[in-house]
Design an enzyme around this catalytic site. Structure first.
Site, PDB file in Angstrom:
ATOM      1  N   GLU A  92      76.389  47.360  -7.722  1.00  0.00           N
ATOM      2  CA  GLU A  92      76.400  45.914  -7.448  1.00  0.00           C
ATOM      3  C   GLU A  92      77.833  45.561  -7.119  1.00  0.00           C
ATOM      4  OE1 GLU A  92      77.210  42.454  -7.335  1.00  0.00           O
ATOM      5  OE2 GLU A  92      77.028  42.335  -9.519  1.00  0.00           O
ATOM      6  N   CYS A 122      80.921  37.606  -7.494  1.00  0.00           N
ATOM      7  CA  CYS A 122      80.444  38.342  -6.320  1.00  0.00           C
ATOM      8  C   CYS A 122      79.382  37.551  -5.580  1.00  0.00           C
ATOM      9  CB  CYS A 122      79.916  39.709  -6.735  1.00  0.00           C
ATOM     10  SG  CYS A 122      78.645  39.640  -8.027  1.00  0.00           S
TER      11      CYS A 122
END
Length: 456
Positions: free
Chosen positions: A229, A263
């Site tokens: 991720e 993110c």
């Protein structure tokens, strides 16, 4: 023997100095985790459920203390830190209540008298986690991985070592046996060696794209499962029929969450020309109301960046974008040379070839891009090497759903809201934002052996 330092990013106060693990301590941690997994994999789901429900209760009991620790180590405002702890309790409860169903054998009709798919744990999983959500990133991986019968070894970001050790303590206090969740204090350079170890069955990382590539390379070399991720530069499309008040509210909230250090933070705002001027005017007003400063002060809207280096890197990206033609409507200055604060910043006239268009800006900087049409807006949204999250704002729900489902190139696409993780929904990206999924049914199956059993 080396040390790592935990330091308050706002005050500069050194919270604690930690001694790095010796080779002997690393070896002991690996052996304990490996042995614990063999025993843990044989436990029934009811026993696992009880432990995770106890862990959720511990998180809630200690929420205020844990939130203060998060704020002290990485600068998140206390309100958001408390919400992060609460979300960790939620994910523990979610998997405690659903793991058995998610991993139940699935019957498959074939010519055999009996055939089915079983989900078996892989072993010990190495988790390499970042500082920006120091509890949530760990728990959203740990809950499904451990409920599936694996054990976990955590290599956390060095600046949140206090959080890492607190998480290990919470597992222990909740009744998990030694080795089931283990924090090791090592430098990032040790990761490859750990992945090489035969007792590590798989690896998961949340971090930058370069870090993810390094981990994927090491995992691939060892033919070990990995979930990555990584970074993102999430586009938010504002169409002509959007509710502009709602769009501005959600876009500003998505951009300033965790001081923009996320993110899946909203980063590029692509606005069709019909509503461009109105959106920019309202966005500017709302963004300018944000207040940065001491994260422990209730009046602070968002806290500092994690350190001065991150602030300086962000500022250079802004200046480089301006040198190529971007215009600053607010912010874009150094508030205090000695504090890692950055003002809410709005850039317009953003175009391809600028850092504000091409790169991930990890901080409270919004890039607004005008699009001539809906088609052009979608093209710009997908004109990125990242593919983590995306959003579209429109009052035509059918159109918004179609765009989110079929036209936006990202792993998580939202309509009329900012992108966020939810234990009930799979989370992850495509392109340079990584691969694999966390959370939901898909997240718990990532670190299992999806085994075919067929009986003649």
């Amino acid at each position: 023997m080396g040390t790592i330092i935990s330091q308050n990013p706002y005050s500069g106060r050194i919270i604690e100095k930690y001694t790095l693990f010796t080779e002997h301590k690393i070896e002991k941690a690996l052996e304990e985790s490996y042995a614990a997994q063999k025993k843990w994999s044989l436990t029934d789901f009811k026993s696992r459920e009880e432990l995770f429900l106890r862990l959720a209760a511990k998180l809630r009991e200690q929420k205020s203390l844990l939130a203060l620790l998060i704020t002290s180590e990485m600068g998140k405002v206390l309100r958001e830190a408390g919400a992060e702890v609460e979300k960790c309790a939620w994910v523990c409860e979610y998997y405690a209540q659903n793991a058995e169903e998610f991993l139940a054998p699935q019957k498959i009709e074939t010519n055999y008298s009996h055939s089915f798919v079983a989900y078996n744990p892989l072993g010990t999983v190495l988790a390499i986690m970042p500082w920006n959500f120091p509890f949530w990133q760990v728990f959203r991986a740990a809950a499904p991985i451990i409920m599936a019968g694996n054990t976990m070894i955590l290599k956390h970001a060095s600046n949140v070592s206090g959080c890492a050790l607190a998480i290990e303590r919470l597992f222990s206090e909740s009744g998990f046996e030694k080795g089931m969740f283990t924090t090791i204090l090592v430098k990032g350079s040790e990761a490859s060696k750990l992945i090489d170890d035969k007792r590590i069955a798989a690896v998961t990382i949340t971090g930058s794209t370069p870090a993810g590539i390094a981990v994927a390379t090491a995992a691939g070399r060892n033919l070990k499962k990995s979930v990555l991720e990584l970074g993102g530069s999430d586009p938010y499309i504002i169409l002509a029929d959007a509710d502009i008040d709602l769009a501005v509210e959600k876009c500003v909230a998505g951009r300033l969450l965790n001081a923009g250090q996320s993110c899946i933070g909203a980063k590029r705002f692509i606005v069709v020309k019909e509503v461009y001027d109105r959106f920019v005017a309202q966005f500017l007003t709302k963004l300018s109301m944000a207040i940065t400063g001491d994260p422990a002060n209730p009046a602070t809207t968002y806290g500092p960046l994690a350190n001065l280096g991150f602030r300086d890197e962000l500022h250079q990206q802004v200046l480089a974008s301006v040198s190529k033609g971007a215009k600053i409507l607010t912010g874009g200055t150094i508030i205090d040379p000695h504090l890692p604060l950055y003002p809410p910043t709005l850039l317009v006239n953003v175009a391809s070839g600028m850092p504000a268009y091409d790169e991930e800006l990890f901080g409270p900087v919004a890039s607004v891009i005008e699009a001539a049409s809906e088609t052009e807006a979608i093209r710009i949204a997908n004109d990125t090497e990242f593919g983590l999250g995306a959003a579209v704002f429109t009052q035509d729900i059918d159109k918004g759903t179609y765009i989110a489902q079929n036209q936006l190139e990202a792993g998580c696409c939202f309509v009329n809201d900012f992108v966020k993780s939810d234990p009930r929904l799979p989370f992850g990206g495509i392109k340079l934002s990584g691969f694999g999924r966390e959370l939901s049914l898909w997240g718990i199956r990532e670190f299992t052996n999806i085994k075919t059993v067929a009986v003649k």
